[in-house]
Scaffold this active site. Structure first.
Site, PDB file in Angstrom:
ATOM      1  N   GLU A  81       0.855  -1.186   0.000  1.00  0.00           N
ATOM      2  CA  GLU A  81       0.000   0.000   0.000  1.00  0.00           C
ATOM      3  C   GLU A  81       0.897   1.244   0.000  1.00  0.00           C
ATOM      4  OE1 GLU A  81      -2.765   0.408   3.250  1.00  0.00           O
ATOM      5  OE2 GLU A  81      -3.777   2.088   2.281  1.00  0.00           O
TER       6      GLU A  81
ATOM      7  N   GLY B 221       2.755   2.275  10.975  1.00  0.00           N
ATOM      8  CA  GLY B 221       2.512   1.429  12.147  1.00  0.00           C
ATOM      9  C   GLY B 221       2.355  -0.046  11.809  1.00  0.00           C
TER      10      GLY B 221
ATOM     11  N   MET C 251       0.278  -2.948   8.628  1.00  0.00           N
ATOM     12  CA  MET C 251      -0.417  -3.080   7.348  1.00  0.00           C
ATOM     13  C   MET C 251      -1.331  -4.303   7.344  1.00  0.00           C
ATOM     14  SD  MET C 251      -0.960  -1.846   4.415  1.00  0.00           S
ATOM     15  CE  MET C 251      -2.169  -2.629   3.358  1.00  0.00           C
TER      16      MET C 251
ATOM     17  N   GLU D 275      -5.792  -3.065  12.453  1.00  0.00           N
ATOM     18  CA  GLU D 275      -5.466  -3.877  11.271  1.00  0.00           C
ATOM     19  C   GLU D 275      -6.433  -5.046  11.144  1.00  0.00           C
ATOM     20  OE1 GLU D 275      -3.534  -2.330   9.415  1.00  0.00           O
ATOM     21  OE2 GLU D 275      -2.707  -1.001  10.945  1.00  0.00           O
TER      22      GLU D 275
ATOM     23  N   HIS E 150      -9.682  -3.969   9.613  1.00  0.00           N
ATOM     24  CA  HIS E 150      -9.602  -3.759   8.162  1.00  0.00           C
ATOM     25  C   HIS E 150     -10.050  -4.989   7.377  1.00  0.00           C
ATOM     26  CE1 HIS E 150      -8.063   0.178   7.295  1.00  0.00           C
ATOM     27  NE2 HIS E 150      -6.898   0.039   7.890  1.00  0.00           N
TER      28      HIS E 150
ATOM     29  N   GLU F 177      -9.942   4.013   6.072  1.00  0.00           N
ATOM     30  CA  GLU F 177      -9.161   4.464   7.229  1.00  0.00           C
ATOM     31  C   GLU F 177     -10.008   5.201   8.264  1.00  0.00           C
ATOM     32  OE1 GLU F 177      -6.588   3.107   7.839  1.00  0.00           O
ATOM     33  OE2 GLU F 177      -5.777   2.453   5.917  1.00  0.00           O
TER      34      GLU F 177
END
Ligand code: TRP
Ligand code: ZN
Length: 897
Positions: free
Chosen positions: A132, A272, A274, A309, A312, A331
């Protein structure tokens, strides 16, 4: 091939949201093979491609690719000759392709020389990836855009002794030996995903394993991969992960989908962590923790990032983004989700107050500077520069406002619609908001301005009490400042939820809205949604002039202006139920007193005891004595507004006066509440063993807040307490707090001890990079004179490593953003030092270089001498012969205001 990042001499191009077009080709299946060697990696890709419906047959195929060496290229098994394709700087164009075909491509890359930490790179001895936003194109030629979703199968081949662990997304479907020294593993991810969610890891790792049983009874295998030396720092992340998995089931009805969930910890990472599908990659700083090496803030961060994470997987992976302008779709929503999770796990009010602190200082400043952009930007040069506080934190505030306007139940209906309707798709912010409208039956069209208009709105409030009619009227006026993309008068009014209450002598006054104002100003659950540039609401049956309490729980990311008397603020501090408003009252009270001091200093006067208003001391004393308050709230309310927050109140930031005034008030508090603070410290100081829970964290927080004040007093007793706390070596929260106070103490009596303590601390922890980083940042943020020289010395010592982003953030980043009195030293040497580092990093790691510029971007806010000095440095950076896109964009926008 060169390892230099794509650099530009001319201005890089700008990408616009309005130019979005659907992809011309789709990639049904992606098969990748990585042959990892020490001096190169060979990547083979086999893509099953189809022309999208309605796309003309003569449209060429244009793939993205950066810093790749093309070895071979074939369509349906036939090699293409040179004339059939064209290799550009960042593209590969194939002129004639059938409507359905197999594209086979072989490329070579050099991960061992990749210092940008994007694409495939090495962190210490390990291979890992960060794709990303647009890193996949540094691995192989591809349609590297989030609206191209594909089913991935990945084979990794490497030396079996150096890289015994080979990981990628999804499930392991095959593994084996090759020729005695090499081995391979093949992974298959059944969920279609865009390339930015691809991940690969190869290294000598060990795992800590666990399981989680989902709501439907499936058993998920959990594996946290680390280097052997870090095995004792995994427990907290695993506990946090399982809590997050449970919470997403309970609160959003979302279950995990694959049978395995892996996390890998790496030392060199730009951000931080992914959320790669099934294989999250984490910065060690956001996953490793234990009481010896980690502070309470560190524990909280690990819990929050692990959850973020994980969340997500639904908000980002199962439903992804159509294009990078929609970044806040995943986000903002995911930050809102992780904030609510943290609130449920610990203290809700403390979490809220901390987040508001970040918004009001850092995000408001970003929104007022040259990089200001809407939550959904309309354009960008380099997307990496838009992983910002605005997209993340303001984006989360915008989702929170939807939650406030809809209520919990309807919000959940909306999120259910969103997830089921767009599962497996790349969505837009409109899709999200439409689902919320459908779930609630409410109209959010005006609300959409929050996504398209930048700048922090101000809401100024005036009031009128009619003692005869027993009515009380509040009038709200909203305005937004001009920002780079639109002037103030071009902007439309926002829909702003204002949660409010009225305080009377006997407590809360019931809210009865006068019938006439009901049409325009309806109150739902004490929330007034204002929609007009100017709007009033009248309450009836108000039998005394109330104190209005507004923006409860920080119900909107705005600056609310109302002139409270100090007595009103003390009142709110003492009795208000809303934790945010209670804390904010203490901030406003202190701010008022500090502002008076700043004014006096600016007029050339010196400060005396009477300048620290007795109301502040009384207020603080009452808080310390209040037995009903959560100790963490007490600690927060006793902390003076940060220099950054004070600075935000001024058009021209007077660095010296802000520093002097705040320091003076801090000293006054320490002197005048000495006994109360010392009692509180002694009372809370215990040698009980460390545990991470809201109560224990609260105790340490108040204890260390008290110690910080006490250490402003140079006396033997306090120094002894502080040194004893350090020597007890109880846990890193207490140890680092004591060390910070020792290092920042101006006391002559500590001069030698300071050096010895710093040296001993380093000696003890030199093999724990995360602790060394803490040691660096404690030195970098020390406000004593001479710190710049110390920081420069540290950058030249072998302890420092410019290639490691955590080291850069701990030393250079912390100095430039949290040590204003030293960074803004009048000679301009602080600016020069920072620019030196930015220039060194510009081509090595453009993302980190660009982030380091932030403190310089705000140059227009300072006095004319400092403006000149900062501008010189920005111009010096801009004059570099080769600038990365990332650095160019920030410097260019900063200079064009
Ligand atoms: N999506 C990541 C998150 O959880 C952000 C991120 C991680 C990122 N690494 C990155 C963004 C590198 C840009 C570059 O928020
Ligand atoms: Zn995220």
């Amino acid at each position: 091939m060169t390892n230099a990042v794509s650099a530009t001499e001319a201005a890089p191009t700008t990408t616009y949201l309005k130019d979005y077009q659907k992809p011309d080709f789709l990639i049904e299946k992606t098969e990748l093979t990585f042959n990892l060697y020490e001096n190169f990696t060979a990547v083979t890709s086999n893509l099953t491609m189809v022309r999208a419906e309605g796309v003309e047959a003569d449209k060429p195929l244009v793939l993205n690719g950066v810093d790749l060496v093309l070895e071979s290229l074939a369509i349906d098994g036939t090699d293409l000759n040179q004339g059939a394709y064209e290799v550009g700087q960042e593209t590969l164009t194939i002129k004639n392709v059938p409507s359905r075909f197999q594209l086979s491509c072989e490329t070579r890359i050099e991960p061992q020389n990749n210092t940008s930490l994007e694409g495939l790179y090495k962190s210490r001895h390990m291979f890992c990836t960060q794709c990303e936003a647009e890193g996949f194109r540094k691995i192989t030629y591809y349609l590297d855009r989030p609206d191209v979703l594909s089913e991935f199968t990945t084979t990794i081949i490497a030396d079996k002794h150096s890289y015994p662990v080979l990981l990628s997304n999804g499930n392991l479907i095959k593994k084996g030996e090759l020729n005695g020294v090499r081995h391979y593993a093949t992974w298959h991810d059944p969920f279609k995903k865009p390339s930015y969610l691809f991940a690969l890891v190869a290294g000598e790792l060990v795992s800590v394993d666990d399981t989680f049983t989902t709501m439907s009874g499936r058993t998920i295998e959990i594996k946290l991969y680390v280097e052997e030396k870090d095995l004792d720092k995994c427990e907290h992340a695993l506990v946090s992960l399982k809590k997050a998995m449970k919470w997403d089931e309970d609160v959003y009805g979302r279950e995990y989908d694959l049978d395995i969930f892996m996390i890998v910890a790496v030392d060199d990472f730009n951000m931080g962590a992914m959320e790669n599908k099934g294989l999250n990659i984490f910065n060690t700083s956001c996953v490793l923790a234990n009481p010896e090496i980690t502070t309470d803030a560190g524990f909280q961060r690990v819990e929050a990032v692990v959850a973020h994470e994980y969340f997500h997987n639904w908000s980002g992976n199962r439903v992804t983004c159509r294009d990078w302008f929609q970044l806040s779709l995943k986000e903002g929503f995911t930050v809102f989700r992780d904030a609510e999770f943290s609130a449920d796990m610990g203290s809700r009010t403390v979490k809220r107050v901390e987040d508001v602190g970040v918004m009001r200082t850092l995000q408001f400043a970003e929104d007022a500077g040259p990089m200001s952009h809407p939550v959904r930007p309309a354009s960008y040069m380099e997307i990496s520069n838009f992983y910002t506080l605005t997209v993340y934190e303001k984006g989360a505030e915008v989702v929170r406002m939807i939650h406030t306007l809809l209520g919990k139940e309807d919000f959940r209906k909306g999120s259910d619609i969103y997830f089921s309707r767009h599962d497996g798709e790349a969505a837009t912010i409109e899709d999200f908001v439409s689902a919320m409208e459908e779930g609630s039956g409410k109209d959010l069209s005006q609300f959409m301005h929050w996504y398209s208009q930048a700048g922090t709105p101000s809401v100024s409030v005036s009031d009128n009490y009619d003692a005869d009619k027993h009515t009380y009227t509040l009038t709200f006026k909203q305005s937004v400042p001009s920002t780079p993309e639109a002037t103030s008068d071009q902007k439309k009014p926002f829909q702003i939820p204002i949660a409010l209450g009225l305080l009377g002598d006997e407590g809360e006054i019931p809210l009865v809205v006068e019938e006439q104002s009901q049409n325009s100003s309806r109150l739902v659950d004490s929330v007034l949604a204002i929609t007009q540039p100017e709007q009033s609401v009248t309450f009836t049956q108000v039998n005394e002039k109330p104190v209005p309490v507004m923006l409860k729980n920080f119900s909107a990311p705005v600056k609310l202006e109302y002139s409270y008397s100090r007595a009103d603020l003390l009142r709110i501090m003492a009795v208000e139920n809303d934790g945010f408003c209670r804390w904010d009252a203490s901030q406003q009270l202190a701010l008022g007193v500090i502002n008076d001091c700043i004014e006096k200093l600016q007029q050339g006067h010196s400060l005396e005891a009477a300048d620290c208003d007795a109301s502040l001391i009384e207020g603080y004393k009452a808080i310390l004595a209040n037995k009903d308050l959560d100790l963490a709230m007490v600690a927060l309310m006793l902390q003076l507004p940060s220099q950054a927050y004070i600075a935000e109140q001024f058009d021209v930031i007077d660095v010296d006066a802000i520093y002097q005034a705040r320091k003076f008030i801090g000293n006054q508090i320490a002197e005048r509440l000495y006994h109360e603070l010392l009692d509180s410290y002694k009372h809370l100081n215990s040698d009980e063993s460390y545990s991470f829970n809201a109560q224990a964290v609260a105790k340490r927080s108040l204890k260390n807040t008290a110690l910080h004040y006490l250490m402003k007093i140079d006396n033997e007793e306090v120094r002894k307490q502080c040194l004893a706390q350090y020597s007890a070596q109880n846990n890193m929260t207490d140890v680092s707090s004591a060390l910070r106070n020792i290092v920042s103490s101006p006391s002559e009596a500590l001069k030698e001890i300071k050096q010895q303590t710093l040296a001993a601390f380093y000696q003890k922890w030199q093999n724990e990079p995360l602790v060394v980083n803490l040691w660096l940042s404690i030195q970098a943020t020390c406000d004593l004179p001479g710190t710049l020289d110390e920081v420069i010395k540290l950058t030249k010592s072998p302890v420092f490593d410019l290639q490691n982003p955590n080291k850069v953030r701990s030393l250079i980043g912390a100095f430039a953003s949290q040590n204003s009195i030293n960074f803004h030293i009048k000679t301009g040497e602080g600016y020069q030092f920072l620019s030196d580092q930015i220039i060194k990093l510009n081509l090595k790691n453009p993302q980190i270089a660009a982030r380091l510029i932030t403190p310089l971007t705000k140059w227009k806010r300072y006095d004319s001498d400092r403006q000149k000095l900062i501008k010189q440095q920005l111009e010096r950076i801009k004059a570099e012969p080769k600038l990365s896109k990332d650095v160019f964009e920030v410097v260019d926008k900063s200079l064009s205001v």
